[in-house]
Design a protein around this motif. Structure first.
Motif: not given
Lengths: 477, 156, 88, 381
Positions: B35-41, B44, B55-57, B78
């Protein structure tokens, strides 16, 4: 006696104080320093805390944060004490008083005379939004006072054992509990005057707040107020929905993750948004059986990754399902659920009984807008943001001059957005107090871009639309 | 898209899998995030820049050839949605994220669970790593189960 | 059958429907009639549910409903503390 | 759009609806009641519900005595329990002037047939055992005084008049009153025009604004008055306790909550219904002084309403000289609820051209033209 305290937890460590004892209706109850009366009683198996005013129904531990009336008792002769926010003390005398307590007989000692002071900024609420606003304002030289009811500031963050989503640049991957610590450290460093354990009683003209602190009444005349008061959980109407054992997800989180007490043995979770899914997972982490997650919509509402965690642990998620009634007379002993058709009508013959001792309600949040309404801010119902929200400028100022909002109280969104909105308000306050600068304008642009980023994608579409409906066009005003 | 929004369970068609060739070369990451969740750990966390997004999403894009299967991302996600499969050994291994008690020990026999929490087989724990309070537990699994096993249950 | 709407003032859905049928068809009069939202939680729990019932019964959208006035204090507070008659 | 009505009542509070009720009871239902907000949204829904007959002026004693009798039968008449509790009123005196005045009041009240007793501080403490009597000089007590839940009364009237065919229009604001010569011709609202020759001005704190629309000046001025409620207790307090000296009053409602208020002598004239910090603190200080156990009692909420105050603290009732059919029913100066039954009845009689059942000539607005004002002293707040 039963003990519901969690001794071992995969993520949390509970630092309990020394053992103390208090009197509950003639019986000695064991507690630990730092626990509230209600938490200690609940840990020892107490179900009925008080009874309702007219129908005399049992009332159990409910909100866990001193906002409802379900746990009121007489403590040391004082009636109507919210035991869920009153710390236990050695030798305390606690009694149930039923629907109507006797008028007190004793005269307690006087309180100190109210203290009045003039400050730059008052921030109400110490969650990510409030702390972020306070930090920015204080870093730029404002005299900032932050009030929060909790003794542990950090808002709902302190109950979040999971790692946060969001950008790694904005602390994603950090657990809520650690994030709260970081923000608090930063706030202290910036010189924010933190007032934990204080209750803001009301807004009075002009930009004056009455505050209840442990030292008595305090009155703050301010140049600007930020309401970052968060959200309130939605309650659900079904038969027997007030039985002890029916809690909001927030109450469960508070009990479990702050006090280290399990709510029960078998939990039925109602609602599959991220809150329901995450709290379901947290229950599993605390060693509690989640018997099922039910969801009225045809699809579950939260992130698939959260749902997968529960499914991998064997927890069924039943969509197009709702609760018909809770079973039990003095406390929850089970639930009847059934299937809903496309028109939200129950499908005959689909009723089934579930065995559970806790029903956890996680059917969404609405903005805690009581404070902004008190201040006289113009409100608007915006479904996409969870209910009535204040009309605001792009800088999050309400229609009451000098009164700002940030975070969930401005509209239900994610914690990262709350923190960013807080920062934006911080910048706006700095501009108000000291005039604008290139640094502040640049910062504001960056923050706005950050918020826009967070609202991209399918999950951001809803809040994005909502915010448009209640934000005044700068040009117009 | 399958009906995972009803069931909470991804089908193999929903997941981007490394090729058979890549699987033969060494351990490699599988990210079950659709899913296009705003998440990017995860981006990194990768020391080889093998996970990326514009994009973060965005859904994380994986360069399977760049991935060295180090499993550092497993404990950073997460969503607990990242796994590492290794088909170069016999039996194969899979690294799964784990945040429950008790934490299994190396050498311990545990139940390997599928996406519905059903027991698939008994597995030996070959490696226990942690980052904070999240563990990456590496289990031995039979080759036919590498696309099934996504969790574990301690037998004790 | 008990469907509780206002936990503080102990008002059920049935009692609300009864009051609506008696002509209390707005949130403020309903509040004064039944004391809903006037208990310790200041309506935090019940008001959204009451609004939904009112909207349903009157065939209106939640958007068209009014919110009741919010009064201080936000949280009940003792007269002892407010009186503050001890000099430090 | 224009329509016609026999009479237009401005104000959906107790006096407007009470008058409509008495008109309807007499068979006159060609009445439209206009309310700019919802029924009982003004002072009628914001006051403490006290029903007191212990006044200093003959006029008010007469009105209150007759009204109390009417309140006694009201629950039965309207078919709903109005929560009328006759627990008495305990009026406390704190200085010699007050004692002297109270003696005169009691004498007058007894002469008029009202059984008020002059009691010692110790006797007052028997009535309210928690009372701090250290500064109390004397008290008066009348056991047939009491409290009622005003909201139920107003809605009782509203329901009754609707059933009898009177129309109540809520959320309808009067914008103008059309006058030709010495006659009213129409009432303009934000929703349209109603042709009528008879208007009742029962707009409370807004009554002087309404009067001005018809070119009539009233001496009434609105003043904010604040009030609060506590968490509930098992019944412990029978009477309403009041002090003119402090401007305070408090009583226990049927549900167990203490309802009370205190007047601010420095309150400025104007329409302001917001809560103040002054009230929050002064009410608390005074209350714990009266009953020290209040220290551990919680205030639940505070709110404010408007006193519509006249120079002699007595109401303005009846037509104005300029406009024969422009009936005033305002200026109640904080005690409009308790005298409403009889003045509503008399107003209805006047409108219908009947002989009034009580002589209220002294309450005409014309009294302010002369110097012969009988000041009412027993005003709380």
């Amino acid at each position: 006696m039963e003990d519901k305290r969690i001794r071992e937890h995969p993520v949390l460590e509970f630092e309990r104080g020394h053992e103390i004892h208090f009197d509950f209706e003639g019986e000695e109850v064991k507690a630990y320093k730092g626990e509230t009366i209600a938490a200690a009683l609940y840990a020892n198996g107490l179900v009925k805390f008080t009874e309702s005013k007219h129908h005399h129904r049992p009332r159990g531990f409910f909100c866990a944060i001193g906002k409802c009336s379900s746990c009121i008792m007489t403590v040391n002769g004082i009636p109507h004490v919210r035991t869920c926010v009153t710390p236990v003390e050695e030798g305390m005398k606690v009694k149930r008083h039923g629907a109507l307590p006797e008028f007190p007989k004793e005269v307690p000692p006087s309180s100190p005379e109210a203290k009045e002071s003039k400050v730059d900024i008052a921030v109400v609420g110490g969650g990510p939004a409030g702390l972020s606003a306070a930090i920015i304002a204080a870093q730029h030289g404002a005299d900032v006072h932050l009030f929060d009811e909790g003794d542990h500031q950090g808002g709902q963050l302190v109950k979040q054992t999971h790692q946060f989503f969001g950008s790694h640049l904005e602390e994603a991957g950090t657990r809520g509990i650690d994030l709260a610590e970081d923000l608090l450290r930063e706030a202290k460093k910036a010189g924010v005057n933190l007032h934990p354990g204080t209750t803001v009683l009301g807004y009075y003209p002009e930009k004056t707040l009455a505050v209840e602190s442990k030292n008595g009444l305090e009155i703050y005349h301010t140049k600007g107020i930020v309401y970052a008061t968060g959200a309130v959980e939605n309650y659900l109407a079904f038969e027997n929905n007030d039985l002890p054992g029916i809690y909001g997800a927030g109450g469960v989180q508070t009990l479990m993750n702050e006090y280290g007490i399990i709510p029960g043995e078998k939990v039925l979770m109602i609602g599959s948004g991220n809150v329901g899914l995450i709290v379901g997972y947290q229950l599993l982490q605390a060693g509690v059986d989640v018997v099922e997650v039910i969801e009225a919509m045809p699809n579950f509402g939260g992130y698939q990754v959260h749902a997968s965690k529960l499914r991998r642990a064997g927890v069924p998620i039943s969509t197009a399902h709702t609760i018909k009634k809770a079973l039990g007379t003095d406390r929850v002993e089970g639930a009847v659920v059934h299937v809903l058709d496309e028109d939200w009508q129950p499908v005959p013959g689909t009723e089934r009984e579930l065995e559970c001792d806790v029903i956890c309600i996680a059917v969404g949040l609405h903005p805690d807008n009581q404070f902004v309404r008190q201040a006289g801010a113009e409100m608007k119902y915006v479904r996409e943001l969870g209910g009535f929200v204040p009309i605001r400028t792009e800088d999050m100022e309400t229609t009451v001059e000098g009164v700002f909002v940030a975070g969930d109280s401005a509209g239900i969104e994610e914690a990262t957005v709350a923190a960013l909105e807080g920062k934006l308000v911080g910048c706006a306050l700095v501009e108000r107090l000291f005039g604008t600068s290139d640094e502040i304008s640049d910062m504001k642009e960056d923050i706005k871009a950050g918020i826009e980023q967070m609202r991209k994608g399918p999950y951001g579409e809803y809040p994005r639309r909502g915010v448009k409906l209640c934000t005044l066009d700068e040009e117009v005003c | 898209m399958t009906d995972y929004k009803e069931t909470g369970i991804l089908s193999l068609d929903d997941i981007k899998k490394p090729s058979e060739d890549r699987l033969k070369k060494g351990p490699v990451v599988v990210i079950e995030c659709v899913e296009n969740i705003p998440c990017d750990p995860c981006v990194a966390a990768c020391p080889k820049d093998a996970i990326s997004m514009d994009e973060i999403t965005d859904i994380p894009s994986i360069d399977f050839d760049g991935c060295i299967g180090c499993a550092l991302c497993v404990t950073e996600c997460p969503g607990l949605a990242i796994f590492v499969v290794d088909c170069t050994s016999d039996p194969c291994t899979i690294t799964v994220p784990y945040e429950y008690l008790p934490v299994p020990e190396k050498g311990e026999k545990v139940f390997a669970l599928d996406r519905e929490g059903k027991r698939v087989q008994v597995s030996k724990v070959v490696r226990v790593r942690s980052s904070g309070k999240t563990y990456g537990i590496t289990l031995e699994v039979d080759r036919e189960n590498i696309w099934k096993v996504r969790g574990l249950e301690v037998k004790r | 059958m008990t469907v509780m709407i206002c936990r503080c003032e102990d008002i059920t859905e049935e009692e609300i429907l009864e009051a609506i049928s008696q002509g209390y068809t707005e949130i403020e009069p309903l509040k004064r009639r039944l004391r809903i939202g006037m208990g310790q939680c200041q309506g935090k729990t019940c008001i959204p549910l009451v609004e939904r019932i009112l909207a349903r019964e009157r065939c209106k959208k939640p958007e068209d409903m009014d919110e009741p006035t919010a009064r201080p204090p936000s949280r009940q507070v003792s007269f002892g503390l407010l009186a503050g008659d001890r000099d430090e | 759009m224009s329509e016609k009505a026999g009479a237009v009542v401005i104000g959906g509070g107790v006096n407007g609806l009470g008058t409509a009720y008495h008109l309807a009871k007499k068979g006159y239902t060609d009445v439209v009641v206009l309310e700019k907000s919802y029924v009982c949204s003004g002072a009628s829904g914001r006051n403490g519900g006290g029903i007191r007959q212990q006044w200093s002026s003959r006029e008010n004693i007469k009105l209150a005595m007759e009204s109390t009798k009417m309140f006694e039968g009201l629950s039965e008449e309207l078919g709903e329990d109005m929560e009328f509790i006759q627990g008495g009123y305990l009026v406390l005196a704190f200085d010699e002037d007050e004692v002297e005045r109270f003696e005169k009041n009691v004498a007058l009240q007894r002469k008029m047939g009202l059984n008020t007793e002059f009691v010692s501080p110790e006797e007052a403490k028997e009535i309210v055992p928690q009372l701090n009597i250290s500064k109390v000089k004397a008290a008066t007590f009348n056991e047939s005084d009491g409290t009622i839940y005003p909201f139920l009364v107003v809605h009782g009237y509203a329901r009754a008049v609707r059933e009898m065919g009177v129309e109540i229009r809520e959320h309808t604001e009067v914008t103008d009153i059309e006058v030709h010569g010495d006659e009213i011709t129409a009432v303009k609202t934000d929703k349209g025009i109603i042709e009528t020759d008879t208007v009742v001005n029962a707009a409370g704190g807004w009554s002087n604004q309404i009067a001005r629309m018809a070119g009539v000046e009233l001496p009434n001025k609105p003043y904010r008055h604040e009030i609060m409620v506590t968490e509930p207790f098992a019944h412990f307090l029978d009477p309403m306790v009041i002090s003119f000296h402090h401007g305070i009053y408090f009583s226990q409602s049927k549900h167990g909550n203490i309802v009370g208020g205190i007047g601010n002598p420095d309150e400025k004239e104007g329409i302001n219904q917001r809560s103040s910090m002054w009230f929050l603190r002064t009410m608390a200080k005074t209350l714990v002084d009266f009953i020290p156990q209040f220290r551990s009692v919680n205030m639940l909420r505070q709110w404010a309403g408007l006193y519509d105050t006249t120079p002699d603290a007595q109401p303005i009732i009846g037509p104005v000289p300029e406009l024969e059919r422009f009936y005033q029913l305002n200026g109640f100066s904080g005690h409009g609820f308790m005298v409403s039954p009889v003045v509503n009845k008399v107003t209805a009689e006047l409108i219908l051209g009947e002989e009034p059942s009580m002589d209220i000539d002294r309450l005409s607005v014309t009294r302010f033209e002369g110097m012969d004002l009988e000041q009412e002293y027993s005003v709380v707040g």
